[in-house]
Design an enzyme around this catalytic site. Structure first.
Site, short mmCIF file in Angstrom:
data_model
loop_
_atom_site.label_atom_id
_atom_site.label_comp_id
_atom_site.label_asym_id
_atom_site.label_seq_id
_atom_site.Cartn_x
_atom_site.Cartn_y
_atom_site.Cartn_z
CE LYS A 22 -2.94 2.61 3.23
NZ LYS A 22 -1.95 3.53 3.82
CG ASN A 23 2.63 2.58 3.57
OD1 ASN A 23 1.48 2.99 3.54
ND2 ASN A 23 3.20 2.16 4.68
NE ARG A 97 0.04 12.14 6.69
CZ ARG A 97 -0.09 13.39 7.10
NH1 ARG A 97 -1.29 13.92 7.19
NH2 ARG A 97 0.96 14.12 7.39
CG ASP A 121 -4.68 5.26 9.69
OD1 ASP A 121 -5.85 4.89 9.46
OD2 ASP A 121 -3.68 4.61 9.37
CG ASP A 321 2.48 1.39 9.18
OD1 ASP A 321 2.05 2.28 9.91
OD2 ASP A 321 2.70 1.54 7.97
CG MET A 343 7.85 6.98 14.93
SD MET A 343 8.18 6.19 13.33
CE MET A 343 8.06 7.60 12.24
#
Length: 437
Positions: A22-23, A97, A121, A321, A343
């Site tokens: 996904k990223n 995002r 998110d 993640d 984070m």
């Protein structure tokens, strides 16, 4: 809102193939804006966030053709830049995002880029300063409409290379700045650059398009600007976050699973971190095999005997993640572990749902949770809950699959944002899960 009903307590078995990352997909899709030539991308995951970005590209005028499952061609030769200032874009761009990463390539190629405050998110503060400071360093003028929360950068005379030290190793920030710099005049150096596999893949794709990027895989990137870029073919890596999710699922449900084609060289510390929880992971070619942990799994200690701490860090540290997955897996381990989410200050707030299910967790503060495992001597209890974000959602789903009884998870659109056909793939390995729209 959609809902999952999950009958827990069943062991699963079989093979599962991870989706495309996904990223990485969100970065790669934005990079098609850098060239008027055709770009072909394979292994694109069919998930909500990626599909939203594809829709934005299409509305921007990108010619998109589906060539097969997960395979598309993109051609950005006749864009409608007026869409960027439309009410439609302000609505659509704020829904994901990843839309922030269209700014860099548009600024580089057309001298301007705009974006509404992006969504995503709700896991804590995720500032955009790194992106825009990088653009300003390259010579762009920053604009901000406070009433509409609409950002813009303009460089009508083009961008000029610069030396910069990023204030944080932001993955999306680095990606945005690199995409702007590849078409800037002169040399750009980016120190404290993110170096995740996603970013490496983006840089390799741009090199295939004709960019000059040195230092790929390190935190110091050197970019010699070129006049234009051409088309290319690119294949997205398997999603390492999903791979880690399947490892956690196998452990919690005492299941024997084989995860296919995991691209071991791009997993970093993910296998070793799960092994710290006592989970057996075997390498079989490019597949990952997790045997059924019928006798449970025991958390390691540090060499001085103190109990384990697992925390996130910029790559090659452990990815944030997967901390939610690590936390839920620890609830049935033997021993205890401190989970330190450095984070994001809101990512651990889903643990109250696990506590309701019977997990032994002390939330020390917004960043730290101490987990004392049950060692499977008592099962988690089924309950009704709501998915607050992608990673918490999949963690709650794993908890529900291991729990005794039938659980209900609402707001599963959050899970669908990051996991392709999650219920269909789980059913294929024996899970008892029903989707209710």
């Amino acid at each position: 809102m959609g809902t999952f009903q999950i009958e827990g307590g069943h062991s699963l078995k079989g093979e599962i193939t991870p989706q495309g990352a996904k990223n990485e997909a969100l970065q790669i899709l934005c990079a098609v804006l850098l060239t008027p030539e055709k770009v072909i991308i394979e292994n694109i995951p069919d998930i909500r966030d990626v599909n939203k970005l594809i829709a934005i590209l299409e509305n921007l005028g990108v010619k998109i053709q589906k060539l097969g499952k997960g395979k598309y061609s993109f051609q950005s030769d006749d864009l409608n830049l007026g869409y960027l200032e439309s009410d439609q874009f302000k609505k659509e761009g704020s829904g994901i995002r990843g839309s922030i990463m269209i700014v860099g390539p548009l600024l580089a190629r057309f001298g301007k880029g705009y974006i509404p405050t992006p969504g995503g998110d709700k896991i804590g503060r995720r500032r955009l300063d790194t992106h825009f400071t990088g653009f300003i360093n390259l010579g762009a003028e920053f604009k901000f409409n406070k009433s509409e929360r609409f950002y813009g950068v303009e460089a009508p005379n083009g961008l000029v290379g610069a030396d910069m030290l990023l204030d944080e190793a932001s993955v999306t920030g680095t990606a945005n700045i690199v995409m702007a710099a590849v078409l800037a005049k002169g040399t750009t150096t980016i120190y404290n650059a993110a170096c995740e596999p996603y970013l490496q893949q983006l840089c390799k794709m741009m090199v295939a398009m004709g960019a000059n990027v040195q230092g790929i895989g390190s935190n110091l990137l050197t970019i010699e600007g070129v006049a234009s870029l051409g088309g290319c073919n690119h294949r997205i890596l398997p999603d390492m976050i999903e791979i880690g999710s399947w490892v956690g699922l196998a452990a919690m449900t005492k299941s024997e699973l084989t995860i296919k084609n995991v691209s071991w060289e791009n997993l970093g510390q993910i296998p070793s971190t799960f092994r710290k929880l006592g989970i057996t992971i075997e390498k079989k070619g490019d597949d990952m095999y997790i045997p059924a942990h019928t006798d449970g799994y025991q958390i390691d200690t540090f060499i001085d005997g103190s109990f384990m701490t697992i925390s996130d860090a910029p790559w090659p540290g452990f990815t944030p993640d997967l901390l939610s997955i690590i936390l839920v897996v620890a609830t049935q381990a033997k021993g205890e572990v401190l989970i330190h989410q450095k984070m994001f200050e809101s990512r651990l707030f889903f643990v109250d749902k696990l506590i309701d299910m019977g997990a032994k967790i002390i939330l020390c503060d917004p960043h730290r949770a101490n987990v004392m495992g049950h060692d499977f001597k008592s099962s988690l209890k089924a309950t009704t809950m709501t998915s607050p974000d992608i990673r918490a959602g999949i963690s709650l789903l794993i908890a529900a699959l291991s729990a005794k009884g039938t659980s209900t998870i609402h707001n599963i659109e959050q899970i669908d944002r990051g996991y392709e056909d999650i219920d269909g793939r789980l059913k294929a390995i024996g899970a008892k899960i029903v989707r209710i729209d």
